[in-house]
Design an enzyme around this catalytic site. Sequence first.
Site, PDB file in Angstrom:
ATOM      1  N   GLU A   1     -16.608   3.485 -25.471  1.00 57.09           N
ATOM      2  CA  GLU A   1     -15.630   4.110 -24.462  1.00 57.09           C
ATOM      3  C   GLU A   1     -15.138   3.035 -23.501  1.00 57.09           C
ATOM      4  OE1 GLU A   1     -14.304   6.745 -25.071  1.00 57.09           O
ATOM      5  OE2 GLU A   1     -15.716   8.180 -25.590  1.00 57.09           O
TER       6      GLU A   1
ATOM      7  N   HIS B   1     -26.089   5.812 -24.929  1.00 59.11           N
ATOM      8  CA  HIS B   1     -25.511   6.192 -26.248  1.00 59.11           C
ATOM      9  C   HIS B   1     -26.816   6.990 -26.853  1.00 59.11           C
ATOM     10  CE1 HIS B   1     -23.955   6.864 -30.302  1.00 59.11           C
ATOM     11  NE2 HIS B   1     -22.761   6.744 -29.685  1.00 59.11           N
TER      12      HIS B   1
HETATM   13  N1  ACO Z   1     -25.617   5.879 -16.335  1.00 62.25           N
HETATM   14  C1  ACO Z   1     -26.639   6.069 -15.694  1.00 62.25           C
HETATM   15  N2  ACO Z   1     -27.867   6.635 -16.394  1.00 62.25           N
HETATM   16  C2  ACO Z   1     -27.779   7.366 -17.430  1.00 62.25           C
HETATM   17  C3  ACO Z   1     -26.495   6.801 -18.254  1.00 62.25           C
HETATM   18  C4  ACO Z   1     -25.491   6.126 -17.760  1.00 62.25           C
HETATM   19  N3  ACO Z   1     -24.343   5.864 -18.322  1.00 62.25           N
HETATM   20  N4  ACO Z   1     -26.774   7.375 -19.406  1.00 62.25           N
HETATM   21  C5  ACO Z   1     -27.972   7.971 -19.606  1.00 62.25           C
HETATM   22  N5  ACO Z   1     -28.688   7.762 -18.372  1.00 62.25           N
HETATM   23  C6  ACO Z   1     -29.781   8.197 -17.877  1.00 62.25           C
HETATM   24  C7  ACO Z   1     -30.022   9.798 -17.726  1.00 62.25           C
HETATM   25  O1  ACO Z   1     -29.548  10.150 -16.478  1.00 62.25           O
HETATM   26  C8  ACO Z   1     -31.117  10.093 -18.178  1.00 62.25           C
HETATM   27  O2  ACO Z   1     -32.164   9.936 -17.076  1.00 62.25           O
HETATM   28  P1  ACO Z   1     -33.376  10.686 -16.513  1.00 62.25           P
HETATM   29  O3  ACO Z   1     -34.341  10.882 -17.749  1.00 62.25           O
HETATM   30  O4  ACO Z   1     -33.909  10.275 -15.300  1.00 62.25           O
HETATM   31  O5  ACO Z   1     -32.687  11.983 -16.390  1.00 62.25           O
HETATM   32  C9  ACO Z   1     -31.698   9.150 -19.279  1.00 62.25           C
HETATM   33  O6  ACO Z   1     -30.822   8.155 -18.849  1.00 62.25           O
HETATM   34  C10 ACO Z   1     -31.434   9.638 -20.546  1.00 62.25           C
HETATM   35  O7  ACO Z   1     -30.185  10.312 -20.761  1.00 62.25           O
HETATM   36  P2  ACO Z   1     -29.991  11.232 -21.768  1.00 62.25           P
HETATM   37  O8  ACO Z   1     -29.055  12.307 -21.191  1.00 62.25           O
HETATM   38  O9  ACO Z   1     -31.220  11.713 -22.604  1.00 62.25           O
HETATM   39  O10 ACO Z   1     -29.381  10.285 -22.832  1.00 62.25           O
HETATM   40  P3  ACO Z   1     -28.511  10.770 -24.057  1.00 62.25           P
HETATM   41  O11 ACO Z   1     -28.728   9.925 -25.179  1.00 62.25           O
HETATM   42  O12 ACO Z   1     -28.583  12.220 -24.328  1.00 62.25           O
HETATM   43  O13 ACO Z   1     -26.914  10.603 -23.570  1.00 62.25           O
HETATM   44  C11 ACO Z   1     -24.781   9.718 -23.241  1.00 62.25           C
HETATM   45  C12 ACO Z   1     -26.114   9.657 -24.170  1.00 62.25           C
HETATM   46  C13 ACO Z   1     -24.206  11.421 -23.114  1.00 62.25           C
HETATM   47  C14 ACO Z   1     -23.705   8.999 -23.796  1.00 62.25           C
HETATM   48  C15 ACO Z   1     -25.143   9.289 -21.820  1.00 62.25           C
HETATM   49  O14 ACO Z   1     -25.764   7.928 -21.967  1.00 62.25           O
HETATM   50  C16 ACO Z   1     -23.940   9.183 -20.656  1.00 62.25           C
HETATM   51  O15 ACO Z   1     -23.783  10.646 -20.292  1.00 62.25           O
HETATM   52  N6  ACO Z   1     -23.230   8.123 -20.721  1.00 62.25           N
HETATM   53  C17 ACO Z   1     -22.048   8.161 -19.756  1.00 62.25           C
HETATM   54  C18 ACO Z   1     -20.915   8.700 -20.399  1.00 62.25           C
HETATM   55  C19 ACO Z   1     -20.320   8.054 -21.262  1.00 62.25           C
HETATM   56  O16 ACO Z   1     -20.018   6.813 -21.530  1.00 62.25           O
HETATM   57  N7  ACO Z   1     -20.238   8.685 -22.721  1.00 62.25           N
HETATM   58  C20 ACO Z   1     -19.293   8.065 -23.891  1.00 62.25           C
HETATM   59  C21 ACO Z   1     -20.369   7.932 -24.930  1.00 62.25           C
HETATM   60  S1  ACO Z   1     -19.973   7.015 -26.353  1.00 62.25           S
HETATM   61  C22 ACO Z   1     -19.335   8.215 -27.412  1.00 62.25           C
HETATM   62  O17 ACO Z   1     -19.455   9.574 -27.188  1.00 62.25           O
HETATM   63  C23 ACO Z   1     -18.039   8.120 -28.248  1.00 62.25           C
END
Ligand code: ACO
Length: 366
Positions: A306, A251
């Site tokens: 989620e 998140h």
């Molecule tokens: N699984 C694996 N790796 C992840 C995940 C995940 N769920 N979430 C983040 N990472 C990794 C990214 O690949 C990134 O790695 P890198 O630096 O090697 O490229 C690192 O963690 C940081 O990721 P960001 O994109 O900077 O994280 P951000 O805070 O922008 O994203 C998000 C948050 C979009 C929710 C992300 O964690 C994600 O895509 N999760 C999966 C989808 C999901 O569950 N969405 C629902 C969110 S809750 C809501 O919106 C109400």
Amino acid sequence: MTTEERTYSPGLAGVLAGETALSLVDGANGRLLYRGYPIGELVREGSFAQVAHLLWADEWLQEAHLPCAPLADPILAALRDLPEGAHPMDALRTAFSVWGATNRTVWPPTVEQAREITAVAPSALAAFGRLRGGLEPVDPDPSLDTTAGFLYQLNGVVPDEASARALDAYFIVGADHGFNASTFAARVITATRSDIASAVAGATGALKGPLHGGAPSEVVSQLNEIGTPEAAEQWINDALDRKERLMGFGHRVYRAYDPRAAALREVAMHMSSIADWLELAVAVEDVALRVLEERHPERPLKTNVEYYTAAVLQGVGLPPDLFPATFAMARTAGWTAHSIEQAGVDKLIRPDVIYTGPEERHLPTS
Ligand code: ACO
């Protein structure tokens, strides 16, 4: 100061863009408070009707009732005219628009307007859900509260208490969450002194985007693919090796366990209809949290809302393509509360921008 002398933050990340007394999102400690009350306590002891009133009027009513509203003819007519296969979020946004046109709501937004538009949403989505399946809409039952009333109008039967309670819990956790994109959109619209229906319709448009409205249905597909707890570790490692993301984890704000996920997990545990599925979900979650921690101890990625939303919405029998619009119905309480709060500020939101086009130039002479 010129634009060059100021700091630009893409996506407004980290920018303080306003003030709110509605919700505190404490990402570091995994806390979410509505007007000071912890989300877990509100889910355990409150109802969506009470929480919505708390957000709108800063008052905790022991008895609060928010039945679904009957649909005015123009709304029903618009829903009937939508093409087959219309996106449920488009249907809901259309209903909000027609509600605004019919009621001619004007600025400033009021608690009464907030109640009305929040109560119209479940009736509109349920009507759309039936019409697209060739069924006639069901009139609301004024004795039922919002979530029981929504399930009644969607399915034509009064839901069991456990299902209504579970959906109510989901509506409580979905009601507000700081300056998220759709809420910000609602505030920008209200700040122009436009009406509450425009703010809610605009916010619905923002929530429709996959980066915001989320897709808990993807959690369902992920768990279906994994299939058994024994297969989880291999599947998760393979997915992470392919640089894929685990749905329902991570998140932007929460670094600790999302408190909404904790509250919904508790609710899901009491839903017998999804007992097998939930057993798998809990086992996979344990493995996923361990593997994510082992791979990147420096970057906490915990369960987000989620993950258990998928469980609860499945458990109450909603089709996955209604999940985003169900989120929108819950968030209407927050959007309208922010709209009222923004109207109290009465300040146009209009930031500056860095111009990246050409220097002044002139049209070619013919
Ligand atoms: N699984 C694996 N790796 C992840 C995940 C995940 N769920 N979430 C983040 N990472 C990794 C990214 O690949 C990134 O790695 P890198 O630096 O090697 O490229 C690192 O963690 C940081 O990721 P960001 O994109 O900077 O994280 P951000 O805070 O922008 O994203 C998000 C948050 C979009 C929710 C992300 O964690 C994600 O895509 N999760 C999966 C989808 C999901 O569950 N969405 C629902 C969110 S809750 C809501 O919106 C109400």
